[in-house]
Motif scaffolding. Structure first.
Motif, PDB file in Angstrom:
ATOM      1  N   ILE A  22       1.535 -15.917  -3.338  1.00  0.00           N
ATOM      2  CA  ILE A  22       1.170 -16.847  -2.269  1.00  0.00           C
ATOM      3  C   ILE A  22       2.423 -17.667  -1.979  1.00  0.00           C
ATOM      4  O   ILE A  22       2.894 -18.403  -2.852  1.00  0.00           O
ATOM      5  CB  ILE A  22       0.009 -17.778  -2.681  1.00  0.00           C
ATOM      6  CG1 ILE A  22      -1.193 -16.989  -3.189  1.00  0.00           C
ATOM      7  CG2 ILE A  22      -0.341 -18.717  -1.532  1.00  0.00           C
ATOM      8  CD1 ILE A  22      -1.943 -16.191  -2.159  1.00  0.00           C
ATOM      9  N   GLY A  35      -0.507 -14.357   0.817  1.00  0.00           N
ATOM     10  CA  GLY A  35      -0.928 -15.432   1.697  1.00  0.00           C
ATOM     11  C   GLY A  35       0.239 -16.367   1.941  1.00  0.00           C
ATOM     12  O   GLY A  35       1.233 -16.336   1.206  1.00  0.00           O
ATOM     13  N   PRO A  90      -3.529 -13.988   5.092  1.00  0.00           N
ATOM     14  CA  PRO A  90      -4.160 -15.304   5.215  1.00  0.00           C
ATOM     15  C   PRO A  90      -3.099 -16.395   5.368  1.00  0.00           C
ATOM     16  O   PRO A  90      -2.047 -16.338   4.726  1.00  0.00           O
ATOM     17  CB  PRO A  90      -4.919 -15.471   3.900  1.00  0.00           C
ATOM     18  CG  PRO A  90      -5.096 -14.085   3.376  1.00  0.00           C
ATOM     19  CD  PRO A  90      -3.906 -13.310   3.853  1.00  0.00           C
TER      20      PRO A  90
END
Length: 142
Positions: A62, A90, A110
Protein backbone atom coordinates in the motif's frame (compact mmCIF):
# COMPACT_ATOMS: atom_id res chain seq x y z
CA UNK A 1 -0.54 -10.67 9.45
CA UNK A 2 -3.86 -11.78 10.88
CA UNK A 3 -5.58 -8.47 11.49
CA UNK A 4 -8.72 -10.19 12.75
CA UNK A 5 -7.06 -11.27 15.99
CA UNK A 6 -7.01 -7.74 17.43
CA UNK A 7 -8.29 -4.25 16.85
CA UNK A 8 -6.10 -1.83 14.89
CA UNK A 9 -3.68 0.34 16.83
CA UNK A 10 -5.08 3.40 15.05
CA UNK A 11 -7.95 4.12 12.66
CA UNK A 12 -7.64 6.96 10.17
CA UNK A 13 -10.87 8.40 8.79
CA UNK A 14 -11.84 10.55 5.85
CA UNK A 15 -14.02 10.80 2.81
CA UNK A 16 -14.83 7.66 0.81
CA UNK A 17 -12.42 6.71 -1.93
CA UNK A 18 -12.57 4.30 -4.84
CA UNK A 19 -12.14 0.55 -5.06
CA UNK A 20 -12.39 -2.53 -2.90
CA UNK A 21 -10.86 -3.10 0.51
CA UNK A 22 -7.12 -3.82 0.35
CA UNK A 23 -4.54 -4.64 2.97
CA UNK A 24 -0.83 -5.12 3.13
CA UNK A 25 2.49 -3.71 4.20
CA UNK A 26 2.79 0.08 3.99
CA UNK A 27 5.45 1.84 1.93
CA UNK A 28 5.54 5.47 3.08
CA UNK A 29 7.04 8.47 1.32
CA UNK A 30 7.36 12.08 2.43
CA UNK A 31 7.71 13.14 -1.22
CA UNK A 32 5.01 13.59 -3.82
CA UNK A 33 4.15 10.68 -6.11
CA UNK A 34 4.03 10.46 -9.89
CA UNK A 35 3.70 7.02 -11.46
CA UNK A 36 5.20 8.39 -14.66
CA UNK A 37 8.23 10.27 -13.37
CA UNK A 38 9.14 8.44 -10.16
CA UNK A 39 8.81 4.78 -11.20
CA UNK A 40 10.40 2.31 -13.55
CA UNK A 41 7.18 1.02 -15.11
CA UNK A 42 8.72 -2.30 -16.14
CA UNK A 43 9.66 -3.29 -12.59
CA UNK A 44 7.49 -1.07 -10.36
CA UNK A 45 10.55 0.34 -8.59
CA UNK A 46 11.25 3.97 -7.69
CA UNK A 47 13.89 5.02 -10.20
CA UNK A 48 14.25 8.77 -9.63
CA UNK A 49 17.38 9.14 -7.51
CA UNK A 50 16.08 12.26 -5.73
CA UNK A 51 13.00 10.43 -4.42
CA UNK A 52 13.06 9.26 -0.79
CA UNK A 53 11.92 5.78 -1.92
CA UNK A 54 14.61 5.36 -4.59
CA UNK A 55 15.17 1.64 -5.16
CA UNK A 56 11.98 0.55 -3.32
CA UNK A 57 9.28 -1.49 -5.05
CA UNK A 58 5.56 -0.61 -5.10
CA UNK A 59 4.62 -4.17 -6.02
CA UNK A 60 2.45 -5.80 -3.37
CA UNK A 61 2.35 -2.82 -0.97
CA UNK A 62 0.00 0.00 0.00
CA UNK A 63 1.75 3.16 -1.19
CA UNK A 64 1.31 6.20 1.07
CA UNK A 65 2.47 9.73 0.16
CA UNK A 66 1.43 13.31 0.90
CA UNK A 67 0.43 14.39 -2.61
CA UNK A 68 0.10 13.28 -6.21
CA UNK A 69 2.13 15.08 -8.82
CA UNK A 70 2.62 15.05 -12.52
CA UNK A 71 0.37 15.12 -15.52
CA UNK A 72 -1.78 12.84 -17.62
CA UNK A 73 0.89 10.20 -18.15
CA UNK A 74 0.23 8.92 -14.61
CA UNK A 75 -3.15 7.54 -15.73
CA UNK A 76 -1.87 5.30 -18.49
CA UNK A 77 1.21 4.43 -16.46
CA UNK A 78 -0.83 2.97 -13.58
CA UNK A 79 -3.05 1.07 -16.02
CA UNK A 80 -0.05 -0.39 -17.81
CA UNK A 81 1.63 -1.37 -14.55
CA UNK A 82 -1.53 -3.07 -13.27
CA UNK A 83 -1.89 -5.03 -16.51
CA UNK A 84 1.58 -6.51 -15.86
CA UNK A 85 1.12 -7.07 -12.11
CA UNK A 86 3.59 -4.42 -10.95
CA UNK A 87 1.20 -1.80 -9.51
CA UNK A 88 0.72 -1.14 -5.79
CA UNK A 89 -2.11 -2.93 -3.93
CA UNK A 90 -3.53 0.49 -3.07
CA UNK A 91 -2.65 4.18 -2.93
CA UNK A 92 -3.29 6.55 -0.02
CA UNK A 93 -2.51 10.24 -0.55
CA UNK A 94 -3.31 13.25 1.56
CA UNK A 95 -4.15 15.23 -1.57
CA UNK A 96 -4.85 13.81 -5.03
CA UNK A 97 -5.55 15.22 -8.46
CA UNK A 98 -8.09 13.97 -11.03
CA UNK A 99 -5.36 12.37 -13.14
CA UNK A 100 -4.14 9.93 -10.51
CA UNK A 101 -7.70 9.12 -9.45
CA UNK A 102 -8.57 8.37 -13.08
CA UNK A 103 -5.46 6.22 -13.39
CA UNK A 104 -6.27 4.27 -10.23
CA UNK A 105 -9.83 3.66 -11.41
CA UNK A 106 -8.65 2.48 -14.85
CA UNK A 107 -6.04 0.25 -13.21
CA UNK A 108 -8.41 -1.16 -10.59
CA UNK A 109 -6.14 0.11 -7.79
CA UNK A 110 -7.98 1.27 -4.64
CA UNK A 111 -7.28 4.92 -3.84
CA UNK A 112 -8.06 7.22 -0.91
CA UNK A 113 -7.24 10.79 0.07
CA UNK A 114 -7.61 13.30 2.88
CA UNK A 115 -7.46 10.97 5.89
CA UNK A 116 -7.12 12.33 9.40
CA UNK A 117 -4.62 12.15 10.84
CA UNK A 118 -2.68 12.36 7.57
CA UNK A 119 -1.50 8.83 6.73
CA UNK A 120 1.98 9.91 5.61
CA UNK A 121 2.50 11.49 9.05
CA UNK A 122 1.47 8.53 11.23
CA UNK A 123 2.01 5.35 9.21
CA UNK A 124 5.55 3.98 8.97
CA UNK A 125 7.02 1.80 6.25
CA UNK A 126 6.45 -1.80 7.31
CA UNK A 127 3.24 -1.14 9.26
CA UNK A 128 0.28 -3.27 8.23
CA UNK A 129 -2.67 -1.29 6.88
CA UNK A 130 -6.19 -2.18 5.79
CA UNK A 131 -7.79 0.43 3.58
CA UNK A 132 -11.56 0.45 3.15
CA UNK A 133 -12.27 3.09 0.49
CA UNK A 134 -16.03 2.62 0.63
CA UNK A 135 -16.11 3.38 4.36
CA UNK A 136 -13.40 6.05 4.27
CA UNK A 137 -11.27 4.27 6.89
CA UNK A 138 -7.77 2.87 7.20
CA UNK A 139 -6.81 0.55 10.04
CA UNK A 140 -3.17 0.54 11.14
CA UNK A 141 -1.32 -2.24 12.95
CA UNK A 142 2.24 -1.62 14.14
Amino acid sequence: MNTRSRDPDLVLTGQPGYGPRAEGRALVSQHGFSARYDLNRERGVFSRKEHDLFGESVVGVILIAPVSKGGIATSWMLREMASRGVAPLGIILHSTNPVIVQGAILAGVPIMQGLLPPAHQVVRTGDWVRMDPQQGTVGLWR
